[in-house]
Design a protein around this motif. Structure first.
Motif, mmCIF file in Angstrom:
data_model
loop_
_atom_site.group_PDB
_atom_site.id
_atom_site.type_symbol
_atom_site.label_atom_id
_atom_site.label_comp_id
_atom_site.label_asym_id
_atom_site.label_seq_id
_atom_site.Cartn_x
_atom_site.Cartn_y
_atom_site.Cartn_z
ATOM 1 N N LEU A 43 0.835 -1.208 0.000
ATOM 2 C CA LEU A 43 0.000 0.000 0.000
ATOM 3 C C LEU A 43 0.869 1.257 0.000
ATOM 4 O O LEU A 43 0.610 2.196 -0.761
ATOM 5 C CB LEU A 43 -0.933 -0.001 1.210
ATOM 6 N N GLU A 44 1.896 1.251 0.823
ATOM 7 C CA GLU A 44 2.798 2.405 0.875
ATOM 8 C C GLU A 44 3.507 2.617 -0.469
ATOM 9 O O GLU A 44 3.663 3.763 -0.926
ATOM 10 C CB GLU A 44 3.828 2.231 1.997
ATOM 11 N N LEU A 45 3.896 1.530 -1.123
ATOM 12 C CA LEU A 45 4.551 1.630 -2.422
ATOM 13 C C LEU A 45 3.594 2.218 -3.462
ATOM 14 O O LEU A 45 3.974 3.118 -4.226
ATOM 15 C CB LEU A 45 5.060 0.253 -2.869
ATOM 16 N N GLN A 49 3.898 5.755 -5.535
ATOM 17 C CA GLN A 49 3.823 5.835 -6.982
ATOM 18 C C GLN A 49 2.710 6.790 -7.425
ATOM 19 O O GLN A 49 2.828 7.462 -8.449
ATOM 20 C CB GLN A 49 3.581 4.449 -7.595
ATOM 21 N N TYR A 50 1.650 6.855 -6.679
ATOM 22 C CA TYR A 50 0.495 7.671 -7.036
ATOM 23 C C TYR A 50 0.720 9.145 -6.690
ATOM 24 O O TYR A 50 0.108 10.016 -7.294
ATOM 25 C CB TYR A 50 -0.740 7.135 -6.307
ATOM 26 N N ARG A 51 1.572 9.431 -5.753
ATOM 27 C CA ARG A 51 1.794 10.797 -5.277
ATOM 28 C C ARG A 51 2.057 11.805 -6.412
ATOM 29 O O ARG A 51 1.408 12.851 -6.448
ATOM 30 C CB ARG A 51 2.958 10.767 -4.314
ATOM 31 N N PRO A 52 2.963 11.528 -7.341
ATOM 32 C CA PRO A 52 3.205 12.508 -8.412
ATOM 33 C C PRO A 52 1.961 12.759 -9.283
ATOM 34 O O PRO A 52 1.690 13.891 -9.682
ATOM 35 C CB PRO A 52 4.322 11.889 -9.258
ATOM 36 N N ILE A 53 1.205 11.684 -9.540
ATOM 37 C CA ILE A 53 -0.013 11.839 -10.341
ATOM 38 C C ILE A 53 -1.016 12.698 -9.569
ATOM 39 O O ILE A 53 -1.644 13.602 -10.131
ATOM 40 C CB ILE A 53 -0.603 10.460 -10.690
ATOM 41 N N PHE A 54 -1.182 12.393 -8.314
ATOM 42 C CA PHE A 54 -2.108 13.166 -7.476
ATOM 43 C C PHE A 54 -1.695 14.635 -7.434
ATOM 44 O O PHE A 54 -2.535 15.533 -7.554
ATOM 45 C CB PHE A 54 -2.145 12.581 -6.059
ATOM 46 N N GLN A 55 -0.407 14.899 -7.286
ATOM 47 C CA GLN A 55 0.093 16.265 -7.224
ATOM 48 C C GLN A 55 -0.162 17.005 -8.544
ATOM 49 O O GLN A 55 -0.576 18.170 -8.559
ATOM 50 C CB GLN A 55 1.596 16.276 -6.890
ATOM 51 N N ALA A 56 0.060 16.323 -9.681
ATOM 52 C CA ALA A 56 -0.165 16.951 -10.991
ATOM 53 C C ALA A 56 -1.641 17.282 -11.185
ATOM 54 O O ALA A 56 -1.981 18.369 -11.691
ATOM 55 C CB ALA A 56 0.321 16.028 -12.101
ATOM 56 N N LEU A 57 -2.531 16.372 -10.804
ATOM 57 C CA LEU A 57 -3.967 16.627 -10.920
ATOM 58 C C LEU A 57 -4.391 17.759 -9.990
ATOM 59 O O LEU A 57 -5.223 18.591 -10.350
ATOM 60 C CB LEU A 57 -4.764 15.356 -10.620
ATOM 61 N N ASP A 58 -3.818 17.809 -8.822
ATOM 62 C CA ASP A 58 -4.143 18.864 -7.868
ATOM 63 C C ASP A 58 -3.673 20.229 -8.393
ATOM 64 O O ASP A 58 -4.380 21.222 -8.240
ATOM 65 C CB ASP A 58 -3.499 18.552 -6.511
ATOM 66 N N GLY A 68 -4.632 7.792 0.319
ATOM 67 C CA GLY A 68 -4.162 7.548 1.695
ATOM 68 C C GLY A 68 -5.246 7.856 2.702
ATOM 69 O O GLY A 68 -5.455 7.105 3.668
ATOM 70 N N ILE A 69 -5.963 8.957 2.444
ATOM 71 C CA ILE A 69 -7.067 9.314 3.340
ATOM 72 C C ILE A 69 -8.195 8.301 3.217
ATOM 73 O O ILE A 69 -8.765 7.860 4.222
ATOM 74 C CB ILE A 69 -7.561 10.750 3.032
ATOM 75 N N ALA A 70 -8.499 7.889 1.989
ATOM 76 C CA ALA A 70 -9.551 6.888 1.777
ATOM 77 C C ALA A 70 -9.182 5.570 2.463
ATOM 78 O O ALA A 70 -10.024 4.922 3.098
ATOM 79 C CB ALA A 70 -9.779 6.674 0.289
ATOM 80 N N ALA A 71 -7.916 5.167 2.338
ATOM 81 C CA ALA A 71 -7.463 3.926 2.975
ATOM 82 C C ALA A 71 -7.566 4.035 4.497
ATOM 83 O O ALA A 71 -7.987 3.088 5.175
ATOM 84 C CB ALA A 71 -6.037 3.595 2.556
ATOM 85 N N ALA A 72 -7.192 5.205 5.030
ATOM 86 C CA ALA A 72 -7.270 5.402 6.480
ATOM 87 C C ALA A 72 -8.725 5.367 6.952
ATOM 88 O O ALA A 72 -9.031 4.770 7.993
ATOM 89 C CB ALA A 72 -6.616 6.724 6.870
ATOM 90 N N GLU A 73 -9.624 5.987 6.184
ATOM 91 C CA GLU A 73 -11.043 5.957 6.545
ATOM 92 C C GLU A 73 -11.593 4.536 6.497
ATOM 93 O O GLU A 73 -12.365 4.127 7.374
ATOM 94 C CB GLU A 73 -11.847 6.872 5.622
ATOM 95 N N ASN A 74 -11.193 3.788 5.465
ATOM 96 C CA ASN A 74 -11.627 2.383 5.377
ATOM 97 C C ASN A 74 -11.111 1.576 6.562
ATOM 98 O O ASN A 74 -11.832 0.732 7.115
ATOM 99 C CB ASN A 74 -11.162 1.756 4.063
ATOM 100 N N GLU A 75 -9.877 1.828 6.940
ATOM 101 C CA GLU A 75 -9.298 1.115 8.099
ATOM 102 C C GLU A 75 -10.046 1.469 9.380
ATOM 103 O O GLU A 75 -10.346 0.593 10.205
ATOM 104 C CB GLU A 75 -7.813 1.465 8.234
ATOM 105 N N ILE A 76 -10.376 2.739 9.539
ATOM 106 C CA ILE A 76 -11.126 3.162 10.733
ATOM 107 C C ILE A 76 -12.501 2.518 10.752
ATOM 108 O O ILE A 76 -12.951 2.018 11.794
ATOM 109 C CB ILE A 76 -11.218 4.709 10.779
ATOM 110 N N ASN A 77 -13.179 2.507 9.606
ATOM 111 C CA ASN A 77 -14.505 1.871 9.527
ATOM 112 C C ASN A 77 -14.424 0.384 9.843
ATOM 113 O O ASN A 77 -15.274 -0.153 10.558
ATOM 114 C CB ASN A 77 -15.126 2.090 8.150
ATOM 115 N N ARG A 78 -13.406 -0.287 9.305
ATOM 116 C CA ARG A 78 -13.242 -1.720 9.568
ATOM 117 C C ARG A 78 -12.994 -1.980 11.048
ATOM 118 O O ARG A 78 -13.587 -2.864 11.651
ATOM 119 C CB ARG A 78 -12.085 -2.281 8.734
ATOM 120 N N ARG A 79 -12.135 -1.175 11.649
ATOM 121 C CA ARG A 79 -11.848 -1.349 13.082
ATOM 122 C C ARG A 79 -13.078 -1.063 13.934
ATOM 123 O O ARG A 79 -13.320 -1.742 14.928
ATOM 124 C CB ARG A 79 -10.687 -0.451 13.509
#
Length: 161
Positions: A43-45, A49-58, A68-79
């Motif tokens: 996930l971290e990898l 890899q996605y960071r540059p694409i995200f930055q360019a779109l932003d 990363g935020i979506a993954a964290a929210e999913n993890e919180i919901n699962r927990r």
């Protein structure tokens, strides 16, 4: 140490099975930890890899949710779901234990009350209800042996039934 181990096995004949179960549980735990670490690293990898694409779109003004935020929210919901399920299990188990204890106490109280009332009937002088005997009359019956004969007859008749 050997004596302690032998004492444990003497008191708990299933000790060997418990140790084997503990080893299996620890092995499964270590396997799950390794698998979790691999997933986390992957996930971290991907996020790296996605960071540059995200930055360019932003930079172009395209609003998208950070994975990363979506993954964290999913993890919180699962927990939260796991914790909620755990709490429900604990509550139901606790309620089941409480109701079982209440049932046992009721049975004890009922059997105790039956035993006390049986004793009162067996010890009561003939023709009188328990607790309403005149103390002087009761004393004279005890001295003359009437109460003992009555209780022994009642006891023998109840035993023969």
């Amino acid at each position: 140490e050997y004596q302690i181990q032998m004492a444990v096995e003497t008191l708990d004949h299933e000790a060997h099975r418990h140790r084997q179960g503990l080893k299996e549980t620890q092995h499964k735990k270590s396997e799950l930890e390794k698998k979790y670490k691999r997933v986390q690293d992957g996930l971290e990898l991907r996020l790296k890899q996605y960071r540059p694409i995200f930055q360019a779109l932003d930079d172009k003004g395209v609003l998208i949710e950070d994975p990363g935020i979506a993954a964290a929210e999913n993890e919180i919901n699962r927990r939260n779901q796991v914790l909620h399920a755990r709490q429900q299990y604990i509550d139901s188990h606790t309620q089941r234990l409480i109701s079982q204890e209440e049932k046992e106490l009721d049975e004890m109280m009922t059997s105790g009350a039956k035993g006390i009332s049986a004793l009162r009937v067996n010890l009561a002088p003939s023709g009188l209800t328990p607790g309403k005997a005149n103390p002087k009359q009761r004393l004279s019956e005890v001295e003359s042996g009437v109460a003992f004969r009555t209780s022994s007859r009642s006891h023998s008749s109840s035993v023969s039934m």
